[in-house]
Design a protein around this motif. Structure first.
Motif, mmCIF file in Angstrom:
data_model
loop_
_atom_site.group_PDB
_atom_site.id
_atom_site.type_symbol
_atom_site.label_atom_id
_atom_site.label_comp_id
_atom_site.label_asym_id
_atom_site.label_seq_id
_atom_site.Cartn_x
_atom_site.Cartn_y
_atom_site.Cartn_z
ATOM 1 N N VAL A 139 151.209 58.801 7.950
ATOM 2 C CA VAL A 139 149.744 58.921 7.978
ATOM 3 C C VAL A 139 149.218 58.537 9.358
ATOM 4 N N ILE A 140 149.684 57.413 9.875
ATOM 5 C CA ILE A 140 149.224 56.949 11.191
ATOM 6 C C ILE A 140 149.617 57.945 12.272
ATOM 7 N N ASN A 141 150.871 58.402 12.263
ATOM 8 C CA ASN A 141 151.324 59.360 13.279
ATOM 9 C C ASN A 141 150.526 60.659 13.217
ATOM 10 N N GLY A 142 150.121 61.073 12.030
ATOM 11 C CA GLY A 142 149.318 62.284 11.890
ATOM 12 C C GLY A 142 147.941 62.150 12.508
ATOM 13 N N VAL A 143 147.439 60.934 12.569
ATOM 14 C CA VAL A 143 146.106 60.690 13.126
ATOM 15 C C VAL A 143 146.165 60.474 14.636
ATOM 16 N N ILE A 144 147.201 59.802 15.120
ATOM 17 C CA ILE A 144 147.248 59.473 16.544
ATOM 18 C C ILE A 144 148.219 60.340 17.337
ATOM 19 N N ALA A 145 148.691 61.421 16.752
ATOM 20 C CA ALA A 145 149.579 62.335 17.477
ATOM 21 C C ALA A 145 148.857 62.880 18.715
ATOM 22 N N PRO A 146 149.594 63.097 19.815
ATOM 23 C CA PRO A 146 148.957 63.566 21.057
ATOM 24 C C PRO A 146 148.083 64.811 20.891
ATOM 25 N N HIS A 147 148.503 65.769 20.061
ATOM 26 C CA HIS A 147 147.702 66.988 19.915
ATOM 27 C C HIS A 147 146.385 66.710 19.187
ATOM 28 N N VAL A 174 170.071 50.335 7.659
ATOM 29 C CA VAL A 174 170.734 49.061 7.910
ATOM 30 C C VAL A 174 169.735 48.044 8.460
ATOM 31 N N PHE A 175 168.904 48.491 9.403
ATOM 32 C CA PHE A 175 167.920 47.627 10.051
ATOM 33 C C PHE A 175 166.539 48.030 9.559
ATOM 34 N N GLY A 176 166.165 47.545 8.387
ATOM 35 C CA GLY A 176 164.915 47.960 7.763
ATOM 36 C C GLY A 176 163.688 47.449 8.486
ATOM 37 N N GLY A 177 162.559 48.083 8.196
ATOM 38 C CA GLY A 177 161.290 47.711 8.811
ATOM 39 C C GLY A 177 160.633 46.560 8.092
ATOM 40 N N THR A 178 161.213 45.381 8.178
ATOM 41 C CA THR A 178 160.652 44.226 7.481
ATOM 42 C C THR A 178 160.345 43.080 8.434
ATOM 43 N N LEU A 205 152.340 47.352 10.287
ATOM 44 C CA LEU A 205 153.334 48.386 10.048
ATOM 45 C C LEU A 205 154.777 47.887 10.135
ATOM 46 N N PRO A 206 155.177 47.126 11.167
ATOM 47 C CA PRO A 206 156.576 46.705 11.219
ATOM 48 C C PRO A 206 157.003 45.810 10.065
ATOM 49 N N HIS A 250 156.739 51.918 4.169
ATOM 50 C CA HIS A 250 156.661 51.942 5.626
ATOM 51 C C HIS A 250 156.637 53.384 6.138
ATOM 52 N N GLY A 251 157.558 54.211 5.649
ATOM 53 C CA GLY A 251 157.623 55.605 6.086
ATOM 54 C C GLY A 251 156.367 56.387 5.730
ATOM 55 N N LEU A 252 155.831 56.140 4.552
ATOM 56 C CA LEU A 252 154.620 56.843 4.125
ATOM 57 C C LEU A 252 153.429 56.477 5.007
ATOM 58 N N VAL A 253 153.257 55.175 5.254
ATOM 59 C CA VAL A 253 152.137 54.721 6.088
ATOM 60 C C VAL A 253 152.318 55.224 7.518
#
Length: 95
Positions: free
Chosen positions: A82-90, A50-54, A68-69, A76-79
């Protein structure tokens, strides 16, 4: 920072305070709806269909230069993944 330098910030703060007092999702002068209250933000984040990332989407900006927003789904979800995989805390812990 000089006292006069933060007038714009204070003005924006005051504008958001007014928006929070209005019922529903108020529109700004440009017709954009603004989510300002905690419960509304939580609802919007849980209902991305309903509230898209635009936020600030501008089709004249090349896709690889959009923030990103402003990237519409499904890209948006794909990017974001990728970003979350790089900056994840672990992943950041060794740094």
């Amino acid at each position: 920072m000089r006292r006069d330098d933060d007038r714009e910030y204070l003005s924006a703060h005051d504008r958001y305070a007014v928006l929070r007092t209005q019922e529903g999702l108020p529109k700004d002068d440009g017709g954009t709806r603004t989510v300002t209250r905690y419960d509304d933000v939580t609802h919007a984040l849980r209902n991305v269909n309903v509230f898209g990332g635009t936020l600030g989407y501008n089709p004249s900006i090349p896709p690889d230069e959009q923030i990103l927003p402003s990237i519409p789904e499904p890209r948006h979800g794909l990017v974001r993944r990728v970003i979350n995989g790089v900056i994840a805390p672990h992943r950041l812990k060794p740094v």
